[in-house]
Scaffold this motif. Structure first.
Motif, PDB file in Angstrom:
ATOM      1  N   ASN A  51       0.840  -1.199   0.000  1.00 25.94           N
ATOM      2  CA  ASN A  51       0.000   0.000   0.000  1.00 25.94           C
ATOM      3  C   ASN A  51       0.876   1.251   0.000  1.00 25.94           C
ATOM      4  N   PRO A  52       0.863   2.039  -1.090  1.00 22.72           N
ATOM      5  CA  PRO A  52       1.689   3.244  -1.138  1.00 22.72           C
ATOM      6  C   PRO A  52       1.025   4.473  -0.513  1.00 22.72           C
ATOM      7  N   PHE A  53      -0.201   4.327  -0.025  1.00 29.57           N
ATOM      8  CA  PHE A  53      -0.941   5.464   0.495  1.00 29.57           C
ATOM      9  C   PHE A  53      -1.085   5.380   2.015  1.00 29.57           C
ATOM     10  N   SER A  54      -0.851   6.483   2.692  1.00 28.61           N
ATOM     11  CA  SER A  54      -1.002   6.496   4.136  1.00 28.61           C
ATOM     12  C   SER A  54      -2.426   6.834   4.564  1.00 28.61           C
ATOM     13  N   ASP A  55      -3.229   7.337   3.654  1.00 21.10           N
ATOM     14  CA  ASP A  55      -4.587   7.749   4.027  1.00 21.10           C
ATOM     15  C   ASP A  55      -5.663   6.758   3.587  1.00 21.10           C
TER      16      ASP A  55
END
Length: 93
Positions: A51-55
């Motif tokens: 997962n490259p997204f923190s949100d």
């Protein structure tokens, strides 16, 4: 009345310059390899990739759609698996 609006706009603009928006950091340090991405896209399992997204947490309702758009693109289902095989990188690349 106009001075209040002007003062508010100036104050918001100055505040925006003083505290700029910070970009989000990726949650994983290891990027996915191209073969992993191709296999996951062909098998419709992009949610198994890092997962490259923190949100966008893994339990979010749109997680699978976001991951599929990020890794596979918008028209993934319209692309045949044979095209993915042609796009695989060779050793010279």
């Amino acid at each position: 009345m106009k001075y209040k609006i002007l003062a508010t706009v100036v104050m918001v603009a100055i505040t925006g310059f003083i505290t700029p928006v910070k970009s989000q950091e990726p949650t994983t340090d290891t990027p996915a390899k191209s073969n992993q991405v191709l296999n996951a896209c062909v098998q419709n399992q992009a949610e198994t990739l890092p997962n490259p997204f923190s949100d966008v947490p893994a339990d979010h309702w749109a997680f699978k759609a976001v991951m599929t758009m990020h890794y596979c693109g918008a028209f993934r289902k319209a692309t045949s698996p044979a095209l993915f095989q042609k796009l695989q990188p060779t050793n010279s690349q």
